[in-house]
Design an enzyme around this catalytic site. Structure first.
Site, PDB file in Angstrom:
ATOM      1  N   SER A   1       0.826  -1.207   0.000  1.00 10.55           N
ATOM      2  CA  SER A   1       0.000   0.000   0.000  1.00 10.55           C
ATOM      3  C   SER A   1       0.861   1.258   0.000  1.00 10.55           C
ATOM      4  O   SER A   1       1.981   1.276   0.513  1.00 10.55           O
ATOM      5  CB  SER A   1      -0.902   0.021   1.227  1.00 10.55           C
ATOM      6  OG  SER A   1      -1.714  -1.124   1.260  1.00 10.55           O
TER       7      SER A   1
HETATM    8  N1  SAH Z   1      -1.287  -3.563   3.377  1.00 11.37           N
HETATM    9  C1  SAH Z   1      -0.814  -4.535   2.438  1.00 11.37           C
HETATM   10  C2  SAH Z   1      -1.717  -4.458   1.235  1.00 11.37           C
HETATM   11  C3  SAH Z   1      -1.530  -5.508   0.241  1.00 11.37           C
HETATM   12  S1  SAH Z   1      -2.640  -5.412  -1.149  1.00 11.37           S
HETATM   13  C4  SAH Z   1       0.630  -4.209   2.100  1.00 11.37           C
HETATM   14  O1  SAH Z   1       1.011  -3.053   2.301  1.00 11.37           O
HETATM   15  O2  SAH Z   1       1.351  -5.064   1.633  1.00 11.37           O
HETATM   16  C5  SAH Z   1      -4.081  -6.222  -0.559  1.00 11.37           C
HETATM   17  C6  SAH Z   1      -3.891  -7.604  -0.008  1.00 11.37           C
HETATM   18  O3  SAH Z   1      -5.192  -8.119   0.279  1.00 11.37           O
HETATM   19  C7  SAH Z   1      -3.234  -8.595  -0.970  1.00 11.37           C
HETATM   20  O4  SAH Z   1      -2.152  -9.211  -0.330  1.00 11.37           O
HETATM   21  C8  SAH Z   1      -4.353  -9.592  -1.263  1.00 11.37           C
HETATM   22  O5  SAH Z   1      -3.877 -10.909  -1.497  1.00 11.37           O
HETATM   23  C9  SAH Z   1      -5.190  -9.506   0.001  1.00 11.37           C
HETATM   24  N2  SAH Z   1      -6.573  -9.952  -0.140  1.00 11.37           N
HETATM   25  C10 SAH Z   1      -7.446  -9.793  -1.169  1.00 11.37           C
HETATM   26  N3  SAH Z   1      -8.634 -10.371  -0.903  1.00 11.37           N
HETATM   27  C11 SAH Z   1      -8.501 -10.930   0.335  1.00 11.37           C
HETATM   28  C12 SAH Z   1      -9.366 -11.682   1.163  1.00 11.37           C
HETATM   29  N4  SAH Z   1     -10.601 -12.003   0.772  1.00 11.37           N
HETATM   30  N5  SAH Z   1      -8.906 -12.094   2.373  1.00 11.37           N
HETATM   31  C13 SAH Z   1      -7.643 -11.798   2.785  1.00 11.37           C
HETATM   32  N6  SAH Z   1      -6.771 -11.092   2.048  1.00 11.37           N
HETATM   33  C14 SAH Z   1      -7.194 -10.662   0.835  1.00 11.37           C
END
Ligand code: SAH
Length: 230
Positions: free
Chosen positions: A66
């Site tokens: 993010s």
């Molecule tokens: N805050 C994290 C954001 C990653 S992007 C960072 O800074 O790395 C969003 C994340 O949400 C991804 O890793 C994706 O795999 C996860 N995601 C998407 N749908 C999801 C779900 N239903 N349950 C859990 N994680 C999910």
């Protein structure tokens, strides 16, 4: 880590914090934690030189770390409740717990772990879940519980939380998540407000004795929520 990278990173971290301040982040505790968390260790080496830019970067599996502004903004929205005199949460320091949906590389997880007592973080991609868990262990972060699963179903043990934060956009706020907010607590997540034009906003849900109160905040850009485990 070489000394060279360390020094560059210190200057660029300060620049990032100043940029976030200009963009309106006012919580000093959030800014201190952003300066403190080594974001360059959460991305692959080829991208490390860009780690302190205020931008999302790829972390594999079509996902991104993010943008620092968004991490800071969502965290600041949670902390507002702790600092708010009229909040329903107990004033005496009781441990605060947070549920994070979408561990990704674990960057926001570490930010949250430095500000709150306990973090539970759910991720659906096995490899991201494992890598984040090992990385945070190496960084000596010990107050996080990692769950592999679909986070939009909430914590499978049905625990309740002072705070809930999600990092993937959903068509609405799932009712199971709302039910897991403690009275006096707050949820922050991106919601698709106009599906055809892919317009998303940050939504805040406050839970009071009297019910739920929703407010719409700034426009954002998150990866979509997916279902099932990968
Ligand atoms: N805050 C994290 C954001 C990653 S992007 C960072 O800074 O790395 C969003 C994340 O949400 C991804 O890793 C994706 O795999 C996860 N995601 C998407 N749908 C999801 C779900 N239903 N349950 C859990 N994680 C999910």
């Amino acid at each position: 880590m070489t000394l060279g990278i360390g020094m560059t990173s210190m200057r660029t971290r300060i620049r990032l914090v100043n940029e976030l301040r200009t963009m309106g982040i006012s919580s000093e505790s959030v800014l201190t934690v952003i300066a403190d968390v080594p974001r360059h260790l959460f991305v692959e080496e080829a991208l490390a030189s860009r780690a302190y830019e205020n931008t999302a970067l790829p972390i594999g599996f079509g996902q991104t770390i993010s943008q620092p502004y968004i991490v800071a903004r969502m965290t600041e929205l949670l902390l507002q409740v702790v600092n708010n005199e009229s909040s329903d949460l107990p004033k005496t320091h009781s441990p605060r717990n947070v549920l994070e949906i979408g561990t990704g590389c674990g960057y926001q997880t570490m930010v949250l772990a430095k500000l709150f007592d306990e973090v539970t973080s759910i991720e659906r991609v096995t490899q991201l879940h494992r890598t984040a868990r090992d990385r945070l262990y190496d960084l000596r972060v010990r107050n996080v519980k990692y769950i592999l699963g679909d986070g939009f179903d909430g914590d499978p043990s049905d625990a309740s939380y002072d705070f809930i934060v999600a990092a993937a956009v959903s068509p609405d706020v799932p009712s199971r998540l709302k039910q897991q907010i403690k009275v006096g607590g707050r949820l922050v997540m991106p919601v698709m407000t106009n599906n055809t034009q892919n317009i998303q906003h940050l939504i805040v849900v406050d839970r009071r004795e009297s019910g739920f109160k929703e407010s719409v905040h700034e426009q954002v850009s998150f990866v979509p929520r997916r279902t099932g485990i990968l």
